[in-house]
Design a protein around this motif. Structure first.
Motif, mmCIF file in Angstrom:
data_model
loop_
_atom_site.group_PDB
_atom_site.id
_atom_site.type_symbol
_atom_site.label_atom_id
_atom_site.label_comp_id
_atom_site.label_asym_id
_atom_site.label_seq_id
_atom_site.Cartn_x
_atom_site.Cartn_y
_atom_site.Cartn_z
ATOM 1 N N ARG A 36 0.863 -1.244 -0.193
ATOM 2 C CA ARG A 36 -0.009 -0.027 -0.148
ATOM 3 C C ARG A 36 0.802 1.310 0.084
ATOM 4 N N SER A 37 0.573 2.214 -0.688
ATOM 5 C CA SER A 37 1.095 3.489 -0.446
ATOM 6 C C SER A 37 0.144 4.564 0.099
ATOM 7 N N LEU A 38 0.731 5.177 1.160
ATOM 8 C CA LEU A 38 -0.254 6.188 2.085
ATOM 9 C C LEU A 38 0.495 7.509 2.139
ATOM 10 N N THR A 39 -0.388 8.594 2.364
ATOM 11 C CA THR A 39 0.495 9.732 2.667
ATOM 12 C C THR A 39 1.173 9.760 3.738
ATOM 13 N N THR A 40 2.376 10.364 3.666
ATOM 14 C CA THR A 40 3.614 10.223 4.596
ATOM 15 C C THR A 40 3.024 10.710 5.774
ATOM 16 N N SER A 41 2.321 11.776 5.903
ATOM 17 C CA SER A 41 1.826 12.517 6.866
ATOM 18 C C SER A 41 0.818 11.538 7.870
ATOM 19 N N LYS A 42 0.220 10.712 7.413
ATOM 20 C CA LYS A 42 -0.544 9.838 7.876
ATOM 21 C C LYS A 42 0.322 8.846 8.681
ATOM 22 N N VAL A 43 1.368 8.417 8.116
ATOM 23 C CA VAL A 43 2.070 7.267 8.645
ATOM 24 C C VAL A 43 3.000 7.751 10.022
ATOM 25 N N GLU A 44 3.445 9.063 9.582
ATOM 26 C CA GLU A 44 4.139 9.810 10.717
ATOM 27 C C GLU A 44 3.417 10.019 12.006
ATOM 28 N N GLY A 45 4.031 9.586 13.173
ATOM 29 C CA GLY A 45 3.390 9.603 14.508
ATOM 30 C C GLY A 45 2.419 8.459 14.957
ATOM 31 N N THR A 46 2.684 7.376 14.218
ATOM 32 C CA THR A 46 1.992 5.992 14.579
ATOM 33 C C THR A 46 2.923 5.130 14.964
ATOM 34 N N GLY A 47 4.122 5.547 15.186
ATOM 35 C CA GLY A 47 5.335 4.724 15.914
ATOM 36 C C GLY A 47 5.956 3.884 14.723
#
Ligand SMILES: [Zn+2]
Length: 70
Positions: A21-32
């Motif tokens: 999957r490719s996700l917006t980087t900002s949505k992945v940051e901050g999830t650990g």
């Protein structure tokens, strides 16, 4: 989903599995998840996508619990 078709690898540090999957980087940051990309899109393998989904679900549960008090 274009970059997945080209065989992009997972962007999590130390992971070299095929991206699913490719996700917006900002949505992945901050999830650990420790990601190493300078792109606006982050590629995750199946396992890290599952981890990401779990992390974001926990966030939503916390928000709901907080909301229920009012
Ligand atoms: Zn991975």
């Amino acid at each position: 989903m274009g970059i997945i078709a080209k065989g992009a690898k997972c962007n999590v540090t130390g992971c070299d599995k095929d991206g699913m999957r490719s996700l917006t980087t900002s949505k992945v940051e901050g999830t650990g998840l420790s990601i190493s990309t300078s792109s606006k899109r982050t590629v995750l393998c199946k396992e890290h996508y599952k981890e990401w989904k779990k992390a974001t679900k926990e966030d939503r549960d916390v928000e709901r619990a907080r909301f229920d008090r009012f």
